[in-house]
Design a protein around this motif. Structure first.
Motif, PDB file in Angstrom:
ATOM      1  N   ALA A 154      29.638  -4.932  -6.311  1.00  0.00           N
ATOM      2  CA  ALA A 154      30.363  -5.724  -5.164  1.00  0.00           C
ATOM      3  C   ALA A 154      29.479  -5.319  -4.131  1.00  0.00           C
ATOM      4  CB  ALA A 154      31.674  -5.038  -4.976  1.00  0.00           C
ATOM      5  N   VAL A 194      28.194  -7.875  -0.724  1.00  0.00           N
ATOM      6  CA  VAL A 194      28.310  -7.660   0.638  1.00  0.00           C
ATOM      7  C   VAL A 194      26.822  -7.569   1.364  1.00  0.00           C
ATOM      8  CG1 VAL A 194      29.460  -6.010   2.375  1.00  0.00           C
ATOM      9  CG2 VAL A 194      30.654  -6.790   0.325  1.00  0.00           C
ATOM     10  N   THR A 248      40.623  -5.860  -2.421  1.00  0.00           N
ATOM     11  CA  THR A 248      39.068  -6.073  -2.078  1.00  0.00           C
ATOM     12  C   THR A 248      38.698  -4.768  -1.325  1.00  0.00           C
ATOM     13  OG1 THR A 248      39.731  -7.336  -0.139  1.00  0.00           O
ATOM     14  CG2 THR A 248      39.368  -8.612  -2.148  1.00  0.00           C
ATOM     15  N   LYS A 255      35.159  -3.831  -1.149  1.00  0.00           N
ATOM     16  CA  LYS A 255      34.248  -4.727  -0.401  1.00  0.00           C
ATOM     17  C   LYS A 255      34.509  -4.431   1.264  1.00  0.00           C
ATOM     18  CE  LYS A 255      33.953  -8.904  -3.215  1.00  0.00           C
ATOM     19  NZ  LYS A 255      34.194 -10.349  -3.224  1.00  0.00           N
ATOM     20  N   ALA A 306      36.142 -11.761   2.103  1.00  0.00           N
ATOM     21  CA  ALA A 306      35.825 -10.893   0.718  1.00  0.00           C
ATOM     22  C   ALA A 306      35.745 -11.971  -0.219  1.00  0.00           C
ATOM     23  CB  ALA A 306      37.038 -10.148   0.704  1.00  0.00           C
TER      24      ALA A 306
END
Length: 373
Positions: free
Chosen positions: A203, A207, A230, A233, A284
């Motif tokens: 993840a 990002v 999320t 994130k 997200a």
């Protein structure tokens, strides 16, 4: 649309591809099982679910082909494929009969992300003359354990577990360790494990790619909209900004209890109430981005002229949003096929070394981001 679909297991069979959803059987113990069979008018039942095209374009089976089953109405946004199987009730357990079956555990079927992955997996398994038996966890470790136990109990020949763990849970470790004869594949945020074959989705890298893109476009005041599921994130978002020496404005960071487009709408409306607005938003995932764009437009702003918006997932509809969404893809359409390949290789060679594969995401630049003017 008036549509009726033949549904499995005295409840709801919601699937994408050759899928049978056995949620009601999870809660059915041996004492209850005969009653379930009686309600279905037979000690065993063959279910046939008809369709599979999005937006309700499925067809119904001819009357002569339909099998006795419980019926229910389902959303026209999800239609179902043909699947035939038998569940033979026996004291102490239920045994699958019919084509070879791979058990699949996934968090949900509400998001386009998982629908696309599971559809890809279903197609790949079908080419291998196999079917998939799907069970849902609702993102809880407890339900995940129950689902895996039930799949092992009914006799699947392999288990593919989609999860959003960043570490292997103790329950998953215990189940894999205690079931050496059934191969497991873990698709999650876990970078590497010696327990079983795995596909890793990092993840943080999603990002980082998105934020690096915004920074190169000149953006420094960047907001975040996500939901409670999320949280990883959000943490990666804040850490990356700090590492780059950029401000982390708490007013620009919104985490909602709602999900999907509603989360994006609510989050963006809260950001729009700030005295000084950000110039870009990281959402997200793609459905949240759609809600962010909707809220911005409703408030009289333009995307990307007033706000650049970037996201992650690259669901099918991302390129058809208005404007087309810049997003980070993890090759959702290919992930199911890759999972199938790993499982087939493991079934062919049970004793081969454990294989851990990391998926490298890629930025897909479309029209929702622009250079800061």
């Amino acid at each position: 649309m008036k549509a009726r679909h033949i549904c499995a297991v005295a409840g709801v069979a919601i699937a994408v591809g050759t899928v049978v959803f056995m949620q009601s059987l999870v809660a059915t113990n041996d004492r209850q099982a005969p009653a379930v069979a009686k309600r279905l008018s037979a000690p065993w039942a063959a279910w046939q679910v008809e369709g599979l095209r999005m937006r309700g374009r499925g067809r119904r089976a001819p009357e002569a082909e339909r099998k006795p089953a419980a019926r229910c109405a389902v959303s026209p946004d999800l239609t179902l494929p043909v699947v035939q199987m038998q569940i033979d009730y026996r004291p102490g357990g239920r045994v699958l009969q019919g084509p070879p079956m791979i058990g699949v555990v996934a968090p949900e079927l509400n998001s386009s992300y998982y629908v696309m992955i599971l559809d890809s997996l279903r197609k790949a398994l079908r080419e291998q003359k196999m079917q998939m038996l799907l069970m849902l966890t609702d993102f809880t470790e407890e339900q995940e354990e129950k689902c895996i136990k039930e799949l092992l109990r009914v006799g699947v020949c392999g288990v593919i577990c989609f999860a959003e763990h960043e570490e292997v849970t103790e329950s998953f470790r215990r189940l894999v360790t205690n079931n050496k004869t059934v191969p497991f594949l873990l698709v999650s945020m876990v970078e590497k494990t010696d327990l079983c074959d795995s596909l890793c989705m990092d993840a943080d890298s999603y990002v980082h790619l998105a934020l690096e893109h915004l920074i190169k476009l000149g953006h420094r005041r960047i907001g975040y909209v996500g939901e409670t599921l999320t949280e990883n994130k959000r943490q990666a978002f804040e850490q990356y900004l700090r590492d780059r020496g950029l401000p982390v404005n708490e007013e620009y960071i919104v985490v909602t209890d709602s999900r999907f487009e509603k989360s994006g709408k609510e989050g963006m409306n809260r950001i729009l109430a700030c005295k000084e607005l950000p110039t870009a938003i990281y959402a997200a995932y793609d459905e949240i981005a759609r809600g962010v764009i909707y809220a911005a437009k409703r408030a009289g702003y333009a995307v990307p002229q007033d706000f650049s918006v970037v996201s992650a997932s690259d669901i099918y509809s991302a390129k058809y949003m208005d404007p087309p969404l810049t997003t980070v893809t993890n090759f959702v359409g290919d992930m199911g096929e890759l999972a199938c390949d790993l499982m087939m290789a493991r079934l062919a060679r049970p004793n081969k070394p454990v294989e851990n594969i990391s998926l490298n995401p890629r930025l897909v630049v479309r029209e929702s981001t622009a250079t800061l003017q």
